[in-house]
Design an enzyme around this catalytic site. Sequence first.
Site, mmCIF file in Angstrom:
data_model
loop_
_atom_site.group_PDB
_atom_site.id
_atom_site.type_symbol
_atom_site.label_atom_id
_atom_site.label_comp_id
_atom_site.label_asym_id
_atom_site.label_seq_id
_atom_site.Cartn_x
_atom_site.Cartn_y
_atom_site.Cartn_z
ATOM 1 N N CYS A 137 -151.993 30.396 82.774
ATOM 2 C CA CYS A 137 -150.602 30.774 83.020
ATOM 3 C C CYS A 137 -150.548 32.070 83.834
ATOM 4 C CB CYS A 137 -149.875 30.935 81.684
ATOM 5 S SG CYS A 137 -148.144 31.373 81.850
ATOM 6 N N CYS A 140 -147.673 34.427 83.165
ATOM 7 C CA CYS A 140 -147.820 35.207 81.932
ATOM 8 C C CYS A 140 -148.863 36.310 82.094
ATOM 9 C CB CYS A 140 -148.302 34.313 80.782
ATOM 10 S SG CYS A 140 -147.611 32.669 80.743
ATOM 11 N N ASP A 141 -149.985 35.982 82.700
ATOM 12 C CA ASP A 141 -151.141 36.891 82.655
ATOM 13 C C ASP A 141 -151.497 37.529 83.991
ATOM 14 O OD1 ASP A 141 -151.378 36.248 79.998
ATOM 15 O OD2 ASP A 141 -152.755 34.597 80.345
HETATM 16 P P1 FAD Z 1 -144.615 25.006 72.249
HETATM 17 O O1 FAD Z 1 -144.661 26.489 72.205
HETATM 18 O O2 FAD Z 1 -145.698 24.263 72.928
HETATM 19 O O3 FAD Z 1 -144.483 24.484 70.749
HETATM 20 C C1 FAD Z 1 -144.640 23.130 70.455
HETATM 21 C C2 FAD Z 1 -144.549 22.965 68.947
HETATM 22 O O4 FAD Z 1 -144.520 21.577 68.644
HETATM 23 C C3 FAD Z 1 -145.722 23.554 68.159
HETATM 24 O O5 FAD Z 1 -145.233 24.260 67.046
HETATM 25 C C4 FAD Z 1 -146.493 22.306 67.682
HETATM 26 O O6 FAD Z 1 -147.170 22.524 66.444
HETATM 27 C C5 FAD Z 1 -145.337 21.336 67.516
HETATM 28 N N1 FAD Z 1 -145.699 19.913 67.528
HETATM 29 C C6 FAD Z 1 -146.375 19.225 68.493
HETATM 30 N N2 FAD Z 1 -146.521 17.938 68.105
HETATM 31 C C7 FAD Z 1 -145.911 17.813 66.893
HETATM 32 C C8 FAD Z 1 -145.727 16.745 65.976
HETATM 33 N N3 FAD Z 1 -146.217 15.523 66.212
HETATM 34 N N4 FAD Z 1 -145.065 16.987 64.805
HETATM 35 C C9 FAD Z 1 -144.561 18.217 64.548
HETATM 36 N N5 FAD Z 1 -144.696 19.267 65.377
HETATM 37 C C10 FAD Z 1 -145.378 19.066 66.530
HETATM 38 N N6 FAD Z 1 -144.279 32.077 78.403
HETATM 39 C C11 FAD Z 1 -143.601 33.228 78.599
HETATM 40 O O7 FAD Z 1 -142.375 33.206 78.768
HETATM 41 N N7 FAD Z 1 -144.252 34.439 78.605
HETATM 42 C C12 FAD Z 1 -145.584 34.550 78.397
HETATM 43 O O8 FAD Z 1 -146.128 35.655 78.426
HETATM 44 C C13 FAD Z 1 -146.314 33.357 78.169
HETATM 45 N N8 FAD Z 1 -147.637 33.410 77.932
HETATM 46 C C14 FAD Z 1 -148.326 32.249 77.713
HETATM 47 C C15 FAD Z 1 -149.690 32.336 77.465
HETATM 48 C C16 FAD Z 1 -150.405 31.199 77.223
HETATM 49 C C17 FAD Z 1 -151.886 31.304 76.954
HETATM 50 C C18 FAD Z 1 -149.763 29.924 77.225
HETATM 51 C C19 FAD Z 1 -150.533 28.670 76.922
HETATM 52 C C20 FAD Z 1 -148.407 29.824 77.492
HETATM 53 C C21 FAD Z 1 -147.682 30.991 77.750
HETATM 54 N N9 FAD Z 1 -146.324 30.953 78.012
HETATM 55 C C22 FAD Z 1 -145.612 32.113 78.194
HETATM 56 C C23 FAD Z 1 -145.584 29.675 78.037
HETATM 57 C C24 FAD Z 1 -144.840 29.480 76.681
HETATM 58 O O9 FAD Z 1 -145.754 29.668 75.641
HETATM 59 C C25 FAD Z 1 -144.231 28.100 76.608
HETATM 60 O O10 FAD Z 1 -143.374 27.891 77.717
HETATM 61 C C26 FAD Z 1 -143.422 27.930 75.317
HETATM 62 O O11 FAD Z 1 -144.232 28.185 74.198
HETATM 63 C C27 FAD Z 1 -142.841 26.541 75.208
HETATM 64 O O12 FAD Z 1 -142.166 26.474 74.007
HETATM 65 P P2 FAD Z 1 -141.858 25.090 73.266
HETATM 66 O O13 FAD Z 1 -141.131 25.460 72.014
HETATM 67 O O14 FAD Z 1 -141.217 24.151 74.208
HETATM 68 O O15 FAD Z 1 -143.283 24.445 72.931
#
Ligand code: FAD
Length: 318
Positions: A137, A140-141
């Site tokens: 990302c 992010c980094d």
């Molecule tokens: P996610 O955060 O992916 O959460 C998905 C959730 O779904 C998890 O809790 C998982 O356990 C759950 N889940 C999946 N399948 C199932 C199932 N079958 N049953 C029940 N639960 C399930 N964004 C920023 O804005 N700033 C940053 O600095 C940043 N840094 C990042 C660093 C890294 C290393 C990464 C990988 C990403 C980063 N991002 C950052 C991006 C950000 O993390 C994502 O855009 C954000 O987390 C997406 O949120 P979400 O809730 O859609 O999904």
Amino acid sequence: MPATHHTKMLILGSGPAGLSAAIYAARAGMQPIVVQGLQPGGQLTITTDVENYPGFAEVIQGPWLMEQMTAQATHVGASMIWDTIVDVDLLQRPFRLTGDGGDVYVAETLVIATGAQAKWLGVPGEQELGGKGVSACATCDGFFYRGKKVVVIGGGNTAVEEALYLTNHSDDVTLIHRRDTLRAEKILQDRLHANPKIKVLWNKKVDRFVAGEGTAGLVGVDLIDTVTGHERTDGGFVAIGHSPSTELFKGKLPLDADGYLAVTPGTSLTAVPGVFAAGDVTDKVYRQAITAAGMGCMAALDAERFLAEAEYHAMVDA
Ligand code: FAD
Ligand code: NAP
């Protein structure tokens, strides 16, 4: 003994999208249940510094931010359940979902916020150096590699956008691609080639990420077909695509060509009335915590409105 949980709103996922939906739904008195999945707190729990989430002038830690969101959701009345959904029946409402321990969830509305996972190369050094020079990302980094030498691996839109973005921080960006043509859109390719800070290495694959002595982190990337062996690198950005977590919904909800959940543009509505989607599971463009949180809010509001209308029609028809 498996239990049966009844709820007005079931939220799958406890990342920024799921937890924001939970906060809004709980405050609307919907007593939502959040099924947290295998990664409670979502993707931000695997990173360290977060500097772009609005509201925090100082650097915050990803895991801490997600703890705070979880606590906020719980304080306003959301229930957190540590379970993973393995089966979904969306043929009729209330929907029936099954957890991996056999618990059954009977839900009047469903918010899908299961996120997406970056694809990784699977080469030696990659996992060990995650957060220590290897990242998926750049937005992010990238800031942490200001003035340093970085490489980006991939040839699609994401890789090219990441390379272009990194030139805000570094004057020495190398795109490494396994073929001799990019998959990225032409307009992005034109911008890439016009940028003097970026060079492209064609027909090269990463063989391994090389760690320095002690806690030095990434010091180089060994390439297959390279003459010079590994070269000194400060940051390696893997940008070979993301996989949305939509396996569960194949054949049950429409997915787009890349496997993301399809929603009516500008809303969180999926093709099944009462089922909503938010965050990275439906977003292949922005993929940020703040956009995921915003979509979680939209999903809770859409679900609340849907239930109010359904209850009104039930009352009128009675
Ligand atoms: P996610 O955060 O992916 O959460 C998905 C959730 O779904 C998890 O809790 C998982 O356990 C759950 N889940 C999946 N399948 C199932 C199932 N079958 N049953 C029940 N639960 C399930 N964004 C920023 O804005 N700033 C940053 O600095 C940043 N840094 C990042 C660093 C890294 C290393 C990464 C990988 C990403 C980063 N991002 C950052 C991006 C950000 O993390 C994502 O855009 C954000 O987390 C997406 O949120 P979400 O809730 O859609 O999904
Ligand atoms: P992508 O289009 O699937 O491209 C992935 C790239 O990584 C390809 O060039 C691929 O090489 C390479 N790759 C895959 N696996 C690899 C491996 N194991 N080793 C080395 N290289 C590997 O993924 P994306 O760039 O993330 O884009 C995904 C979708 O989101 C696309 O539809 C894209 O258009 C969209 N998107 C849009 C925007 C935008 O509109 N601005 C921005 C980002 C993404 P090959 O080319 O050889 O297959």
